[in-house]
Design a protein around this motif. Structure first.
Motif, PDB file in Angstrom:
ATOM      1  N   GLU A 191      -2.973  -5.169   3.206  1.00 27.80           N
ATOM      2  CA  GLU A 191      -1.553  -5.634   3.407  1.00 27.80           C
ATOM      3  C   GLU A 191      -0.483  -5.067   2.441  1.00 27.80           C
ATOM      4  OE1 GLU A 191      -0.716  -6.322   6.392  1.00 27.80           O
ATOM      5  OE2 GLU A 191      -2.826  -6.718   7.213  1.00 27.80           O
TER       6      GLU A 191
ATOM      7  N   GLU B  55       7.546  -2.966  -1.594  1.00 30.37           N
ATOM      8  CA  GLU B  55       8.417  -2.924  -0.631  1.00 30.37           C
ATOM      9  C   GLU B  55       8.753  -1.451  -0.221  1.00 30.37           C
ATOM     10  OE1 GLU B  55      12.273  -4.977   1.553  1.00 30.37           O
ATOM     11  OE2 GLU B  55      11.620  -5.449  -0.200  1.00 30.37           O
TER      12      GLU B  55
ATOM     13  N   ARG C 107       5.291  -0.097   1.477  1.00 26.68           N
ATOM     14  CA  ARG C 107       4.282  -0.849   1.892  1.00 26.68           C
ATOM     15  C   ARG C 107       3.682  -0.314   3.627  1.00 26.68           C
ATOM     16  NH1 ARG C 107       6.675  -5.577   1.607  1.00 26.68           N
ATOM     17  NH2 ARG C 107       5.392  -6.122  -0.155  1.00 26.68           N
ATOM     18  N   ASP C 108       4.758   0.271   4.215  1.00 23.56           N
ATOM     19  CA  ASP C 108       4.415   0.490   5.476  1.00 23.56           C
ATOM     20  C   ASP C 108       3.560   1.778   5.588  1.00 23.56           C
ATOM     21  OD1 ASP C 108       5.954  -1.212   6.662  1.00 23.56           O
ATOM     22  OD2 ASP C 108       7.710  -0.107   7.137  1.00 23.56           O
ATOM     23  N   GLN C 109       3.715   2.789   4.532  1.00 25.00           N
ATOM     24  CA  GLN C 109       3.021   3.836   4.350  1.00 25.00           C
ATOM     25  C   GLN C 109       1.616   3.649   3.840  1.00 25.00           C
ATOM     26  OE1 GLN C 109       4.766   7.017   1.819  1.00 25.00           O
ATOM     27  NE2 GLN C 109       2.850   8.386   2.164  1.00 25.00           N
TER      28      GLN C 109
ATOM     29  N   LYS D  25      -0.217   0.680   4.162  1.00 24.82           N
ATOM     30  CA  LYS D  25      -0.798   0.154   5.430  1.00 24.82           C
ATOM     31  C   LYS D  25      -1.555   1.029   6.376  1.00 24.82           C
ATOM     32  CE  LYS D  25       0.862  -3.613   7.087  1.00 24.82           C
ATOM     33  NZ  LYS D  25       1.945  -4.924   7.489  1.00 24.82           N
TER      34      LYS D  25
END
Length: 305
Positions: A228, A251, A254-256, A258
């Motif tokens: 995460e 931040e 993070r999306d990439q 995960k």
């Protein structure tokens, strides 16, 4: 290499072994509660050959006549000694020792989780009168305990687990290349790792083991922090292995990150079954008893098909 044998008896190691033994036995007894005992029986009595004595061998099988003639200790080996010979490969690289710096983190440290997993799996096999051995590795082999089936062998595995240190890089292909000739021709190999390797094609290496007639089980263990990336603010991440530090704000990525981790997991989930490799992902936030119960139920249902 493994630490000096004297270190096996220091108070800290003995306390760890005692705790590990209790966790493993309690976990396995819980899993077996209400189930039928294994139909497996013990060893046969057909003598096959002699081998040099090594720690963990049953002293009752020492041939004292040979000792008297040669002044060397040899033990008798028997054909069909057990129903199964299993070797557990435990990745002890630096990343496997990850512990979360977050105060509100319910997940177990990876080292504690995998030590308990190895101990529980070993105890379970020995309860079934099967033979189990342990090999710990990072860049190279650290400890190698050949498979044995006697109940007291559990203590040798616990000692090795109590003494293993999580450090260095992971080199699966080199280690497997070193030991593949020593693996039993028919049996089981269980690999426990976070699979955070650089150049290794792990599936190619495990498929090589499969081609030699061994059943391969792969436990892929990650901590929720590694899945995460739950950190905030500008942070400098220091490597547990040999990578340079990296400074960033989680931040921003993070999306990439995960999505990349999920692709990483999916790669093994998709490709392992086609190679005949039994893959199980483990998140250390999941209680080990729950994870093992699910795994064994799934495995048993597949074996009945």
């Amino acid at each position: 290499m493994a630490e000096d044998s004297q270190s096996l008896y220091n108070a800290e190691t003995l306390a760890e072994i005692s705790s590990l033994s209790l966790r493993a036995i309690t976990l396995v007894e819980g899993l077996l509660s209400g189930q039928h005992r294994s139909p497996h029986k013990g060893s046969s009595v057909e003598f096959a050959e002699y081998k040099a004595y090594s720690p963990g061998d049953d002293i009752r099988h020492i041939d004292w006549k040979v000792v008297g003639k040669t002044d060397k200790y040899h033990v008798k080996q028997f054909e069909q000694a057990t129903n199964l010979k299993c070797t557990i490969l435990l990745d002890t690289s630096g990343s496997m020792g990850y512990q979360s710096p977050l105060k509100k983190q319910d997940a177990s440290p990876k080292a504690e989780y995998v030590r308990t997993l190895v101990a529980a799996f070993s105890y379970l096999l020995l309860k079934q009168f099967d033979a189990v051995g342990l090999l710990t590795f990072n860049r190279s082999i650290a400890t190698h305990i050949p498979p044995r089936s006697k109940p007291s062998h559990f203590q040798h595995i616990l000692h090795a687990l109590g003494n293993c240190r999580f450090e260095g890089e992971t080199h699966v292909s080199e280690v497997v290349g070193d030991i593949i000739e020593r693996l039993p021709g028919r049996g089981m190999l269980v690999m426990i790792s976070d699979l955070l390797v650089r150049d290794d094609d792990v599936l190619k290496t495990l498929n090589l083991i499969r081609s030699r007639g061994l059943e391969v089980l792969l436990f892929h263990v990650l901590h929720p922090d590694e899945i995460e990336l739950p950190f905030d603010g500008d942070i400098v991440f220091e490597s547990l292995e040999d990578d340079p530090p990296v400074g960033l704000n989680p931040e921003d990525v993070r999306d990439q990150y995960k999505a990349t981790v999920q692709d990483f997991i999916s790669h093994f989930q998709t490709n392992c079954p086609s190679l005949g490799i039994d893959y199980q992902f483990l998140n250390t936030a999941t209680p080990l008893e729950q994870a093992l119960r699910y795994y064994l139920l799934r495995r048993n249902s597949l074996l009945k098909l």
